[in-house]
Design a protein around this motif. Structure first.
Motif, PDB file in Angstrom:
ATOM      1  N   TYR A  26       0.802  -1.216   0.000  1.00 48.87           N
ATOM      2  CA  TYR A  26       0.000   0.000   0.000  1.00 48.87           C
ATOM      3  C   TYR A  26       0.842   1.276   0.000  1.00 48.87           C
ATOM      4  O   TYR A  26       0.433   2.290  -0.570  1.00 48.87           O
ATOM      5  CB  TYR A  26      -0.926   0.038   1.214  1.00 48.87           C
ATOM      6  N   THR A  27       2.000   1.278   0.673  1.00 50.89           N
ATOM      7  CA  THR A  27       2.743   2.526   0.893  1.00 50.89           C
ATOM      8  C   THR A  27       4.216   2.432   0.536  1.00 50.89           C
ATOM      9  O   THR A  27       5.001   3.292   0.940  1.00 50.89           O
ATOM     10  CB  THR A  27       2.626   2.969   2.366  1.00 50.89           C
ATOM     11  N   GLY A  83       2.586  -3.347  -6.702  1.00 45.05           N
ATOM     12  CA  GLY A  83       2.059  -2.515  -5.629  1.00 45.05           C
ATOM     13  C   GLY A  83       2.502  -1.066  -5.728  1.00 45.05           C
ATOM     14  O   GLY A  83       2.818  -0.550  -6.803  1.00 45.05           O
ATOM     15  N   MET A  84       2.553  -0.378  -4.576  1.00 52.25           N
ATOM     16  CA  MET A  84       2.877   1.043  -4.542  1.00 52.25           C
ATOM     17  C   MET A  84       4.319   1.319  -4.965  1.00 52.25           C
ATOM     18  O   MET A  84       4.611   2.363  -5.557  1.00 52.25           O
ATOM     19  CB  MET A  84       2.626   1.595  -3.139  1.00 52.25           C
ATOM     20  N   LEU A  85       5.249   0.422  -4.675  1.00 54.29           N
ATOM     21  CA  LEU A  85       6.644   0.659  -5.037  1.00 54.29           C
ATOM     22  C   LEU A  85       6.802   0.759  -6.550  1.00 54.29           C
ATOM     23  O   LEU A  85       7.446   1.686  -7.061  1.00 54.29           O
ATOM     24  CB  LEU A  85       7.537  -0.461  -4.482  1.00 54.29           C
ATOM     25  N   ALA A  86       6.216  -0.184  -7.281  1.00 51.15           N
ATOM     26  CA  ALA A  86       6.281  -0.132  -8.743  1.00 51.15           C
ATOM     27  C   ALA A  86       5.559   1.098  -9.266  1.00 51.15           C
ATOM     28  O   ALA A  86       6.065   1.808 -10.147  1.00 51.15           O
ATOM     29  CB  ALA A  86       5.670  -1.397  -9.345  1.00 51.15           C
ATOM     30  N   TYR A  88      -2.922   3.642   5.668  1.00 51.25           N
ATOM     31  CA  TYR A  88      -2.891   3.262   4.260  1.00 51.25           C
ATOM     32  C   TYR A  88      -3.806   4.113   3.388  1.00 51.25           C
ATOM     33  O   TYR A  88      -3.490   4.387   2.233  1.00 51.25           O
ATOM     34  CB  TYR A  88      -3.305   1.793   4.078  1.00 51.25           C
ATOM     35  N   THR A  89      -4.989   4.505   3.897  1.00 51.62           N
ATOM     36  CA  THR A  89      -5.969   5.232   3.086  1.00 51.62           C
ATOM     37  C   THR A  89      -6.510   6.422   3.870  1.00 51.62           C
ATOM     38  O   THR A  89      -6.370   6.496   5.093  1.00 51.62           O
ATOM     39  CB  THR A  89      -7.154   4.329   2.698  1.00 51.62           C
ATOM     40  N   PHE A  90      -7.171   7.349   3.154  1.00 51.10           N
ATOM     41  CA  PHE A  90      -7.723   8.518   3.844  1.00 51.10           C
ATOM     42  C   PHE A  90      -8.878   8.121   4.758  1.00 51.10           C
ATOM     43  O   PHE A  90      -9.217   8.852   5.698  1.00 51.10           O
ATOM     44  CB  PHE A  90      -8.156   9.586   2.833  1.00 51.10           C
ATOM     45  N   ALA A  91      -9.485   6.957   4.528  1.00 54.09           N
ATOM     46  CA  ALA A  91     -10.542   6.497   5.430  1.00 54.09           C
ATOM     47  C   ALA A  91     -10.000   6.209   6.819  1.00 54.09           C
ATOM     48  O   ALA A  91     -10.735   6.294   7.804  1.00 54.09           O
ATOM     49  CB  ALA A  91     -11.213   5.246   4.854  1.00 54.09           C
ATOM     50  N   LEU A 151      -4.680   1.139  -7.668  1.00 51.66           N
ATOM     51  CA  LEU A 151      -4.176   0.805  -6.337  1.00 51.66           C
ATOM     52  C   LEU A 151      -5.029   1.462  -5.257  1.00 51.66           C
ATOM     53  O   LEU A 151      -5.352   0.842  -4.234  1.00 51.66           O
ATOM     54  CB  LEU A 151      -2.719   1.241  -6.207  1.00 51.66           C
ATOM     55  N   ALA A 152      -5.423   2.718  -5.480  1.00 52.60           N
ATOM     56  CA  ALA A 152      -6.286   3.407  -4.513  1.00 52.60           C
ATOM     57  C   ALA A 152      -7.640   2.714  -4.408  1.00 52.60           C
ATOM     58  O   ALA A 152      -8.181   2.539  -3.313  1.00 52.60           O
ATOM     59  CB  ALA A 152      -6.466   4.872  -4.912  1.00 52.60           C
ATOM     60  N   GLY A 153      -8.196   2.321  -5.556  1.00 52.65           N
ATOM     61  CA  GLY A 153      -9.473   1.626  -5.538  1.00 52.65           C
ATOM     62  C   GLY A 153      -9.378   0.270  -4.877  1.00 52.65           C
ATOM     63  O   GLY A 153     -10.243  -0.121  -4.084  1.00 52.65           O
TER      64      GLY A 153
END
Length: 549
Positions: free
Chosen positions: A63-64, A199-202, A130-133, A376-378
């Protein structure tokens, strides 16, 4: 084998790019510089994905990117996320078609960043995971708030994906002569591969590389246009006025947004929408601390502001060098591939086949990187917010959550393909504007109130978020954008295309009303928890986790 009509369209679109096909399909001559750069970028990004996949083992990695991205790197990645197909292709296309008025989107996109810097960046990094939620539900009841936030995020992601998929489909259609549907499917498959495995790294490193390439290519295009006029800006604008069929009208406002309500509504959406975009908010969790989060915004604002100056020059350059050249026009004297392709055609007018190949590859990189970030966000909204925290109530191991996220990625990829096909004719900058309107109506009000208003309760957050979301979606569906252009009805029910001026106040009003009228014990506990949240948002230390009423 192509259908005869599609083959004819491909022939027309690629005549200038050096691609010719015999009528029987036996003879084929391909613009190898363009195709080579295109394929090279895809191979490089797949290599990055393979590299990142070996380093993505935990949910935090997925995620991050492990939270180890620097402020400068994240600033470039944020700029990469923001300099999307809507920015490069859409805004250049709007300036090409409308002149000065096309800048309304670029100005609106840019002014949202100070809001992000001063109101949200540091607090997001200190409160979220991980998310704004994570932030919106920090002191509130997890299941209902996360559910509403995740649903709103998915709607924004879907609308934003439409713009990217349309841009990618048109680009590949024009460059290779492939049917639009095939082009959209190719983008969807590549996107699924990037996110599922890297993931987020790529996604971050694809964004960084793309941002550097895009800024370099756009700079060269803008300098080439200005060089043709001895770097005399007034001479360039004068020539554009002379060559445009609208003449002086391209230097006057009012051709794109014709009434004050629409202008204010669009401005609100673009200003506050950036602070509600899930793929942008998610990036603040990839840096090490709040200081790096602030630096991210400063770098991103500089890169983005510079880029929008370039798109202005590129749009006017296309009016001068492309609009009257029959090589770039179809039988109806319209731009091949539509106005969204103005920057692509200009690249060929400036640098021939080789520069066309470079800019096309960069534009494709732009779209692919943004689509990956959106997906990824979705996927994180589905797996982390809905599956792990709303349905499983936190009782799930990381591997199961990551596995579910990859399933969600595949589902979102398939959805993006269908949406891209359905909305083929829409201007991509306008579609992103609608995504901003939903983000400004559903996500920003609840996120802002959760951080700054002590009296917000779960009931208020849920009703405000749902009210803003449903109002925005309803108004969009009943407007010309969907009711006429997609459903084929004769006239729209709602006369305004941009809903934010109505839906934003609905969200704030409902959140306020249902919070102040909530006298339950749970509501009192949530108000009392504000102090602990405030301490953590300011310092990054303090009460861990979120409430679990």
């Amino acid at each position: 084998m192509m259908q005869p009509m599609m083959m004819a369209a491909g022939l027309a679109a690629l005549a200038y790019a050096g691609i010719t096909l015999a009528a029987d399909g036996a003879e084929k001559s391909i613009n190898m510089p363009a195709v080579s750069m295109f394929v090279f970028f895809v191979l490089v990004t797949l290599g990055i994905t393979w590299w990142a996949a070996k380093r993505t083992r935990t949910a935090k990695d997925f995620y991050t990117a492990g939270g180890g991205i620097t402020g400068f790197q994240n600033g470039l990645a944020l700029a990469g996320d923001y300099m999307s197909a809507a920015s490069f292709l859409g805004i250049a296309g709007l300036v090409y078609a409308n002149g000065f008025d096309g800048l309304i989107y670029s100005i609106g996109f840019l002014v949202g960043w100070p809001i992000m810097l001063f109101l949200l960046a540091e607090k997001l990094r200190n409160l979220g995971k991980y998310t704004f939620a994570d932030v919106a539900s920090y002191r509130l009841s997890q299941v209902p708030v996360r559910t509403v936030a995740a649903v709103a995020s998915l709607v924004v992601v879907a609308m934003y994906l439409i713009a990217q998929m349309v841009g990618a489909g048109k680009l590949i259609e024009v460059l290779f002569g492939l049917p639009y549907t095939y082009a959209v499917v190719i983008v969807g498959v590549l996107m699924i591969l990037y996110v599922t495995f890297g993931g987020m790294l790529a996604t971050t490193w694809v964004q960084i590389i793309k941002a550097v390439l895009l800024l370099s290519g756009a700079t060269f295009m803008a300098l080439a246009v200005l060089y043709a006029f001895g770097f005399d800006f007034n001479a360039m604008l004068g020539k554009a006025v002379e060559m445009s069929p609208k003449h002086d009208a391209i230097m006057a406002p009012g051709s794109l947004v014709k009434d004050p309500v629409s202008a204010i509504s669009l401005g609100l959406a673009l200003m506050f929408g950036v602070a509600g975009l899930p793929h942008i908010l998610m990036r603040f969790f990839t840096v090490t601390d709040a200081k790096e989060a602030r630096k991210s915004v400063l770098f991103a604002t500089g890169f983005i502001g510079y880029f929008y100056i370039l798109t202005f020059i590129i749009g006017f350059g296309a009016i001068i060098m492309v609009s009257t050249d029959p090589a770039y026009l179809d039988a109806a004297k319209k731009l091949i591939g539509g106005n969204n392709m103005a920057a692509i055609h200009l690249s060929h007018a400036i640098g021939g086949d080789i520069f066309l190949g470079f800019i096309s590859a960069v534009a494709f990189a732009t779209i692919l990187a943004v689509v990956s970030g959106l997906t990824l966000a979705g996927a994180s909204a589905v797996s982390h917010d809905l599956y792990a925290n709303a349905f499983k109530r936190g009782e799930v191991d990381e591997q199961a959550e990551m596995r579910f996220s990859k399933y969600a990625t595949i589902g979102l990829g398939i959805l993006a393909i269908f949406l891209g096909i359905a909305f083929e004719k829409q201007n991509i900058a306008f579609m992103v504007g609608l995504a901003f309107a939903v983000a400004a109506s559903a996500n920003f009000p609840i996120l802002f109130l959760a951080i700054y208003w002590k009296k917000l309760t779960t009931r208020g957050a849920v009703m405000g978020g749902l009210g803003g979301l449903l109002t925005a979606i309803t108004l969009v569906v009943l407007s010309k954008t969907v009711w006429v252009d997609v459903f084929g009805q004769a006239a729209p029910i709602v006369p305004y295309k941009d809903p934010a001026i109505f839906s934003m106040p609905v969200a704030f009003l409902l959140a306020w009303f249902f919070s102040i009228t909530d006298k339950s014990a749970q509501a009192e506990a949530e108000r009392e928890a504000f102090h602990a949240q405030y301490v953590r948002s300011e310092t990054g230390i303090g009460a861990e986790g979120a409430s679990s009423h």
